[in-house]
Design a protein around this motif. Structure first.
Motif, mmCIF file in Angstrom:
data_model
loop_
_atom_site.group_PDB
_atom_site.id
_atom_site.type_symbol
_atom_site.label_atom_id
_atom_site.label_comp_id
_atom_site.label_asym_id
_atom_site.label_seq_id
_atom_site.Cartn_x
_atom_site.Cartn_y
_atom_site.Cartn_z
ATOM 1 N N GLN A 133 0.849 -1.183 0.000
ATOM 2 C CA GLN A 133 0.000 0.000 0.000
ATOM 3 C C GLN A 133 0.886 1.234 0.000
ATOM 4 N N ASP A 134 0.548 2.189 -0.857
ATOM 5 C CA ASP A 134 1.332 3.409 -0.998
ATOM 6 C C ASP A 134 0.363 4.570 -1.211
ATOM 7 N N SER A 135 0.801 5.780 -0.938
ATOM 8 C CA SER A 135 -0.039 6.936 -1.222
ATOM 9 C C SER A 135 0.462 7.589 -2.501
ATOM 10 N N GLY A 136 -0.475 7.936 -3.349
ATOM 11 C CA GLY A 136 -0.142 8.554 -4.622
ATOM 12 C C GLY A 136 -0.853 9.885 -4.776
ATOM 13 N N LYS A 137 -0.776 10.443 -5.945
ATOM 14 C CA LYS A 137 -1.362 11.743 -6.248
ATOM 15 C C LYS A 137 -2.884 11.748 -6.072
ATOM 16 N N PHE A 138 -3.541 10.642 -6.377
ATOM 17 C CA PHE A 138 -4.996 10.584 -6.353
ATOM 18 C C PHE A 138 -5.558 9.825 -5.149
ATOM 19 N N GLY A 139 -4.710 9.378 -4.226
ATOM 20 C CA GLY A 139 -5.171 8.683 -3.026
ATOM 21 C C GLY A 139 -4.262 7.518 -2.675
ATOM 22 N N ASN A 140 -4.743 6.682 -1.754
ATOM 23 C CA ASN A 140 -3.988 5.498 -1.333
ATOM 24 C C ASN A 140 -4.162 4.387 -2.358
ATOM 25 N N ILE A 141 -3.063 3.729 -2.693
ATOM 26 C CA ILE A 141 -3.062 2.723 -3.761
ATOM 27 C C ILE A 141 -2.625 1.371 -3.212
ATOM 28 N N ASN A 142 -3.380 0.325 -3.544
ATOM 29 C CA ASN A 142 -2.954 -1.058 -3.297
ATOM 30 C C ASN A 142 -2.319 -1.560 -4.584
ATOM 31 N N GLU A 143 -1.171 -2.170 -4.454
ATOM 32 C CA GLU A 143 -0.445 -2.671 -5.631
ATOM 33 C C GLU A 143 -0.118 -4.138 -5.410
ATOM 34 N N ARG A 144 -0.459 -4.977 -6.382
ATOM 35 C CA ARG A 144 -0.115 -6.400 -6.333
ATOM 36 C C ARG A 144 1.029 -6.646 -7.297
ATOM 37 N N ARG A 145 2.083 -7.326 -6.809
ATOM 38 C CA ARG A 145 3.260 -7.642 -7.626
ATOM 39 C C ARG A 145 3.560 -9.125 -7.541
ATOM 40 N N CYS A 146 4.171 -9.649 -8.582
ATOM 41 C CA CYS A 146 4.628 -11.034 -8.598
ATOM 42 C C CYS A 146 5.761 -11.168 -7.589
ATOM 43 N N SER A 147 5.704 -12.191 -6.753
ATOM 44 C CA SER A 147 6.746 -12.393 -5.742
ATOM 45 C C SER A 147 8.021 -12.980 -6.347
#
Length: 61
Positions: free
Chosen positions: A21-35
């Motif tokens: 979870q990160d905060s970006g320009k338009f709000g808080n973002i959940n990001e899923r990445r390949c492990s």
């Protein structure tokens, strides 16, 4: 929520995605990445809620 194992469309390995979870320009973002290869599988605003269970999935052929 516990993540399910999926097949990465980039490296084609079966893995459990890493969720950040990160905060970006338009709000808080959940990001899923390949492990395994660390490429992005999906990113969405936290405010949108958990809509992944509602997405219909088709088998790769």
């Amino acid at each position: 929520m516990e993540e399910k194992e999926i097949k990465c469309p980039w490296c084609e390995d079966t893995m459990t995605p890493i969720v950040r979870q990160d905060s970006g320009k338009f709000g808080n973002i959940n990001e899923r990445r390949c492990s395994k290869c660390d490429k992005i599988l999906g990113a969405y605003l936290v405010e949108e809620g958990d809509f992944f269970p509602k997405i219909k999935r088709f088998a790769n052929k």
